[in-house]
Write an enzyme that holds these catalytic residues in place. Structure first.
Site, PDB file in Angstrom:
ATOM      1  N   ARG A 126     -10.236 -11.751   2.487  1.00  0.00           N
ATOM      2  CA  ARG A 126     -11.047 -12.590   2.019  1.00  0.00           C
ATOM      3  C   ARG A 126     -10.268 -14.463   1.639  1.00  0.00           C
ATOM      4  O   ARG A 126     -10.939 -15.340   1.923  1.00  0.00           O
ATOM      5  CB  ARG A 126     -11.473 -12.058   0.001  1.00  0.00           C
ATOM      6  CG  ARG A 126     -10.327 -12.109  -0.661  1.00  0.00           C
ATOM      7  CD  ARG A 126     -11.058 -11.448  -1.796  1.00  0.00           C
ATOM      8  NE  ARG A 126     -10.886 -10.038  -1.869  1.00  0.00           N
ATOM      9  CZ  ARG A 126     -11.195  -8.823  -2.636  1.00  0.00           C
ATOM     10  NH1 ARG A 126     -11.395  -9.607  -3.739  1.00  0.00           N
ATOM     11  NH2 ARG A 126     -11.041  -7.901  -2.576  1.00  0.00           N
ATOM     12  N   LYS A 137       0.570  -1.659  -0.041  1.00  0.00           N
ATOM     13  CA  LYS A 137       0.536  -0.289  -0.035  1.00  0.00           C
ATOM     14  C   LYS A 137       0.588   1.202  -0.012  1.00  0.00           C
ATOM     15  O   LYS A 137       1.854   0.987   0.679  1.00  0.00           O
ATOM     16  CB  LYS A 137      -0.960   0.222   1.142  1.00  0.00           C
ATOM     17  CG  LYS A 137      -2.433  -1.319   1.449  1.00  0.00           C
ATOM     18  CD  LYS A 137      -2.860  -1.003   2.256  1.00  0.00           C
ATOM     19  CE  LYS A 137      -3.940  -1.775   2.778  1.00  0.00           C
ATOM     20  NZ  LYS A 137      -4.956  -1.736   1.618  1.00  0.00           N
TER      21      LYS A 137
HETATM   22  N1  BES Z   1      -7.599  -4.025   4.524  1.00  0.00           N
HETATM   23  C1  BES Z   1      -8.465  -3.637   3.336  1.00  0.00           C
HETATM   24  C2  BES Z   1      -9.443  -2.769   2.782  1.00  0.00           C
HETATM   25  C3  BES Z   1      -9.547  -1.049   2.860  1.00  0.00           C
HETATM   26  C4  BES Z   1      -9.083  -0.159   2.785  1.00  0.00           C
HETATM   27  C5  BES Z   1     -10.382  -0.759   4.896  1.00  0.00           C
HETATM   28  C6  BES Z   1      -8.912   1.348   2.711  1.00  0.00           C
HETATM   29  C7  BES Z   1     -10.774   0.465   4.634  1.00  0.00           C
HETATM   30  C8  BES Z   1      -9.868   1.383   4.399  1.00  0.00           C
HETATM   31  C9  BES Z   1      -8.577  -4.533   2.132  1.00  0.00           C
HETATM   32  O1  BES Z   1      -7.639  -6.000   2.787  1.00  0.00           O
HETATM   33  C10 BES Z   1      -7.375  -4.446   1.606  1.00  0.00           C
HETATM   34  O2  BES Z   1      -6.180  -4.085   0.574  1.00  0.00           O
HETATM   35  N2  BES Z   1      -8.617  -4.575   0.015  1.00  0.00           N
HETATM   36  C11 BES Z   1      -8.034  -3.768  -0.706  1.00  0.00           C
HETATM   37  C12 BES Z   1      -8.779  -4.922  -2.393  1.00  0.00           C
HETATM   38  C13 BES Z   1      -8.178  -4.567  -3.701  1.00  0.00           C
HETATM   39  C14 BES Z   1      -6.611  -5.525  -4.169  1.00  0.00           C
HETATM   40  C15 BES Z   1      -8.880  -5.834  -4.736  1.00  0.00           C
HETATM   41  C16 BES Z   1      -8.855  -2.369  -1.554  1.00  0.00           C
HETATM   42  O3  BES Z   1     -10.018  -2.477  -1.238  1.00  0.00           O
HETATM   43  O4  BES Z   1      -8.034  -1.940  -2.121  1.00  0.00           O
HETATM   44 MN    MN Z   2      -5.608  -5.352   2.404  1.00  0.00          MN
END
Ligand code: BES
Ligand code: MN
Ligand code: ZN
Length: 494
Positions: free
Chosen positions: A353, A279
């Site tokens: 997931r 990230k």
């Molecule tokens: N924990 C995150 C989701 C999230 C992001 C929650 C920002 C709250 C604020 C999750 O694990 C994630 O990173 N999801 C990705 C999925 C994508 C790679 C398909 C996302 O939402 O960008």
């Molecule tokens: Mn994530």
């Protein structure tokens, strides 16, 4: 905070402070008329003076109100009378409690539970008053060192006024409100802990603490057992971290043996760097909140135990830390899951997931009546719904509608997104049974599509709490949601 219930004439109560509502336009509610009369119209005079107009969020502290036995009267704005509902009622209670804490008032009597709120009886008014007052008093300062505020003389005792004939409903509201508030506080505390403290092992220990002296049976699966069970997806997420993963199972047996349990599954990623699909640095600290789904399972169980609900509830928390590293999963890796299905990991940041799918398969062994998973799963859900409502999807319409209704009653709302078959296509993989991500579009839905492939034998719903489980910015902190919704869901089944 200590709460008690009383039915008495407000003007005759000797208390450091009496809390009284005021509608917009300076209109006193019926419950304040006797006090106003006793004081020879003093409250009406203040309202007319324009010192307070009754708008939501306004307060006016009055001293020496004629003929009132109370030392002070706190007028609290209730907003427009025609819009007045539980939401505004809760906000007014929070505002009153905060104002009194800041003024150093330790004890008060609230007349707000005497207000007329549409579709809400004494049970709901008392329950929401307790939840709101605890919300106002919440603080998380255990890691403040020298900069710790001097202990503030926060409000410690609140008496809630109710009508004479509402004794029983009010008492039940007090019991439920206290239990829910305790669950919410635990969920906030766990969420707010720093990620160097709140690891998967910490959560496993927390489960054991919760079980002490209660009828909770705790089982913790270690990596070796996960391997035996074939939980390759969960192990892949944990593989980049030095923290060992844990699968925490908490069984509450409050109902008859053999009665099907309601299962709650909470995402427990104690820190989400994204892994190799790392990230950006901006706000990454907030990914300590990626275990708030897990925290809500702990909080809900705490409330269930406090109420002694006569039903069976199982909490399952798959927990891991998502880190990059020499042993971390790569984009392109293929893992096999406990369900027998294989997954191509195209993005290591779609890790929630991957741990949830193993917990959902594991849940089948409990032959559950319902399964609800709670997860800070997608940024896409935050884009779709903001921080107002949680995303809600599932394969069982009755369960989904029940959760939606529970959210409304509990003032902790969720909104359904469609789980149409058409969305499943995007998970296609050329090399495994399917991939762990869809395209850029409909990300909250395609995440749920992934989970749906592991819940074919279950009555299942999914709550995406990415937008609701915590607040960012200046008020950064866990919200305790969706504990009120989940407890209401269970109360509705009990
Ligand atoms: N924990 C995150 C989701 C999230 C992001 C929650 C920002 C709250 C604020 C999750 O694990 C994630 O990173 N999801 C990705 C999925 C994508 C790679 C398909 C996302 O939402 O960008
Ligand atoms: Mn994530
Ligand atoms: Zn995550």
């Amino acid at each position: 905070m200590q709460f008690s219930l009383k039915s008495a004439a407000a003007e005759s109560l000797a208390t450091p402070c009496l809390i009284v509502g005021l509608f917009e336009g300076g209109k006193l509610p019926a419950s304040a008329h006797a006090l106003d009369q006793a004081s020879h119209g003093y409250l009406s005079k203040v309202a007319k003076s324009g010192a307070i107009e009754g708008r939501a969020g306004q307060v006016q502290l009055l001293f020496d109100v004629p003929k009132a036995a109370a030392e002070r009267v706190l007028l609290v704005g209730l907003g427009k009378e025609k819009d007045f509902g539980l939401r505004a009622y809760r906000k007014a209670t929070v505002k009153a409690a905060r104002t009194l804490s800041e003024a150093g008032v330790k004890e008060a009597v609230s007349t707000l539970p005497l207000l007329d709120v549409k579709d809400a009886d004494a049970y709901w008014l008392v329950r929401h008053a307790v939840e709101a007052a605890e919300e106002a008093g919440y603080r998380f300062d255990q890691f403040k060192g020298q900069s710790k505020d001097k202990p503030r003389p926060a409000l410690q005792k609140l008496t809630l006024l109710v009508g004479r004939d509402h004794g029983k409903a009010a008492e039940e509201g007090l019991r439920a409100g206290s239990a829910i508030a305790a669950g919410v506080a635990l969920t906030k505390n766990l969420g707010n802990l720093p990620p160097n403290v709140c690891t998967p092992s910490y959560l496993a220990d927390e489960a054991r603490r919760l079980a002490k002296g209660s009828k909770l049976k705790v089982t913790v699966l270690e990596a070796a057992q996960m391997k035996k069970l074939g939980m390759g997806a969960l192990l892949a997420v944990a593989s980049g971290s030095h923290q060992p993963p844990k699968m925490i199972i908490m069984e509450y047996h409050g109902g008859p043996k053999g009665q099907k349990p309601h299962v709650l599954v909470g995402k427990g990623v104690t820190f989400d760097t994204g892994g190799i699909s790392i990230k950006p640095a901006q706000s990454m600290d907030e990914m300590k909140f990626d275990m708030c789904g897990a925290a809500s399972v702990f909080g809900t169980l705490k409330a269930v135990m406090a109420m002694g609900l006569k039903m069976n509830v199982v909490g399952i928390v798959p927990s891991a830390e998502n880190m990059p590293g020499g042993n971390a999963a790569r984009p392109g890796d293929i893992v096999s899951t406990m369900s027998g299905q294989t997954v191509e990991i195209l993005n290591t940041d779609a890790e929630g997931r991957l741990i949830l799918c193993e917990a959902l398969t594991y849940a089948e062994r409990f032959k559950p009546a319902t399964v609800v998973d709670i997860a800070t799963l997608t940024g896409a859900c935050v884009i779709a719904l903001g921080n107002v409502v949680s995303g809600l999807l599932g394969n069982n319409e009755r369960l989904v509608q029940g959760l939606k209704a529970a959210g409304e009653k509990a003032e902790d709302r969720a909104w359904q997104l469609p789980l149409y078959e058409d969305y499943q296509e995007s998970l296609k993989s050329n090399f495994a049974d399917f991939a762990n991500i869809g395209g850029r579009e409909a990300g909250a839905i395609t995440a749920a599509c992934f989970l749906s492939r592991f819940t074919k034998n279950l009555a299942w719903a999914h709550l995406d709490v990415a937008g609701t489980a915590w607040k960012g910015g200046g008020e950064k902190g866990a919200s305790g949601r969706p504990v009120p919704l989940l407890v209401q869901h269970l109360l509705d089944q009990a």
